[in-house]
Each structure stands twice: as C-alpha cells, then as structure tokens.
Enzyme design. Structure first.
Site, PDB file in Angstrom:
ATOM      1  CB  CYS A 155     -16.408  45.020  -2.953  1.00 55.99           C
ATOM      2  SG  CYS A 155     -14.807  44.896  -2.457  1.00 55.99           S
ATOM      3  N   GLY A 156     -15.275  47.280  -4.880  1.00 58.23           N
ATOM      4  CA  GLY A 156     -14.782  47.481  -6.217  1.00 58.23           C
ATOM      5  C   GLY A 156     -15.369  48.781  -6.571  1.00 58.23           C
TER       6      GLY A 156
END
Length: 281
Positions: free
Chosen positions: A125-126
């Site tokens: 994520c990111g």
C-alpha cells in the site's frame, strides 16, 4: 463515495528539455503527461481483501477507472454491488492517492482464481513512482556512457522504420519497435497491436539470438515512451530510446535516473529529455 482533495497528483508534470532542430539546440520548458501506478484493491464486507491489479495511469478519475476495470472483467455487474470506493495509505504515511480500495456489498470476495495469472500483484500500500524507481535500483545499474550518434541519424530513422513495416502497410493499425546499430543499420523490427508487445518481441529475438546486452543499439518505438518501455530498454541495456510521440513523466524520471538517452517527438526535429550527451548535433 468519498474523495480526497489535498496533495492530489496532477495530470501533467512540468519539465525542461533540449529541443533539436537542424543544427540548432535550445532549452525549452514543457509539460509531460503524468504517469503513476494505481493499485486496485477489492474488499468484502467481512474485511477480507486482496490486491487485484496495479496499472500505470494518468492521475484523475481513479474511482471510475477502478469501477470500470471491475465491470469490464466481470467482477461486478451492477452499481449496487459496490458499497464504497476510497483511497488508502499505510498508517502514519502520507496519502499518495495511488491505492484505491473498492468495498463490495458481499460477505466474501468472489472467486478470483481465473484472474490471478493476469492481474494479481503484491505491491505494498502506498505504491508510487518513487517506490517504483527504488525497486528498479535493486535490479539495474545506471548505464555506461556511450555510444554517441549524430542527430541527423535519428531524423532518418522514422522513414527506415516505415519502409520495413510490412504489416502496418497492409493494415494501418499496428505499433512497431525497431533496433538499429550506431550507424543507423536496421537490426530487427517487430510489429504488434500493443506497444509493449512489439518491444517484448524484439527483446525475445535478442535473447534467442544471443545478442544481449544491447549496449550498442538504438531502440525506436512508433508510439509514446512509457515507464514500462524505458524499463524494458534498461533490462536489455539499450542506451538510446527514441519515440515518435511523447514520453510520460515517469519515463523521463526513470531515464534520467539510469543515464538512458530519451528522445521524443521525432519528426523534423526532436526533444531530448535525458542523457543528451549521446547525441551529436
């Protein structure tokens, strides 16, 4: 469906470049189409979730992109099946707007086995352009300097490409990728409905013919230069990538980071976005 509005990446990115027209070379300011990865996640009501796909895109209308992808792949068929679409980021890290979570109105995720070979990835994520570059530093090293070629050689390449595009001449609907030596001699050309496929075919030819690395070659592509195409050139150690159309922002970042000469808008002149030292005017 909630959205975020702060620090959202823009669809165009300012850049500086060198414009080559005949023997005239001058700096210019311009804009690039922004390219960033988008991770699409699917989450059931019970909290079960999986990353479904990562795709390169121009930021904007990300929720529509995620919803359209799910619909086109048959994962959802009606608006009512989608409970919420939102951006997500790791706890304690800034929002990068590159991960979209689609919550569906179902207690469990649907059967997704048939999609795994094509779409599933394992990005954190990111995910962002910077993370993509950092991952590549673990796989590749910046290219060595050289070779150098005259600007007039680049200007002659489009006609040489077109004269050897047999399928394009018959159909008018194919992309092409071609490898040239430093004197402009055509080494190989491949065509495909997909830009990436055409380059993959060239690299496969080089691999099977024992010609890797391609450290003395120029790669010409008939369309635009994306992050993936620059990455493929780096994998084969191609020092010069030339596109008939524009590069994306992430393609320019990657080329500059790895000392790959990147030229675009190859017509009566061309733009130099990265490592211009290999081009003699």
């Amino acid at each position: 469906m909630s959205t975020f509005t702060k620090n959202r990446p823009k669809a165009k990115t300012p850049t500086t470049l060198l414009r080559v027209e005949g023997e005239r070379v001058y700096p210019r300011s311009d804009y690039l189409a922004t390219e960033e990865p988008l991770e699409i996640r699917l989450v059931a009501q019970g909290g079960e979730g999986r990353t479904l796909a990562v795709t390169m895109r121009t930021p904007g209308h990300d929720f529509e992109l995620a919803a359209g992808f799910l619909f086109a792949e048959g994962i959802v068929s009606r608006r009512e099946e989608i409970r919420r679409i939102s951006y997500c980021a790791p706890r304690g890290e800034p929002q990068q707007y590159n991960v979209v979570s689609v919550a569906i109105n179902a207690p469990h995720l649907p059967e997704l086995t048939s999609f795994e070979r094509h779409f599933f990835t394992h990005s954190a994520c990111g995910v962002c352009g910077r993370a993509s570059l950092e991952n590549l530093y673990r796989r590749y090293r910046p290219l060595q300097d050289g070779p150098t070629v005259p600007a007039r050689l680049l200007l002659a390449l489009p006609q040489r490409l077109l004269s050897h595009q047999t399928l394009f001449g018959a159909t008018g609907g194919l992309h092409a990728a071609a490898l040239f030596d430093p004197e402009g001699g055509l080494l190989a050309l491949r065509e495909d409905v997909g830009r990436h496929n055409a380059v993959d075919k060239l690299l496969g030819w080089a691999l099977l013919e024992g010609r890797l690395p391609l450290s003395e070659c120029l790669l010409l592509v008939s369309g635009r230069a994306s992050f993936e195409l620059v990455q493929k050139a780096l994998a084969a150690e191609v020092p010069i990538l030339v596109a008939l159309s524009a590069p994306s922002s992430l393609a320019v970042d990657l080329a500059r980071a790895f000392n790959l000469t990147l030229a675009g808008f190859l017509r009566s002149g061309f733009n130099l976005y990265a490592a211009p030292e290999r081009i003699r005017v």
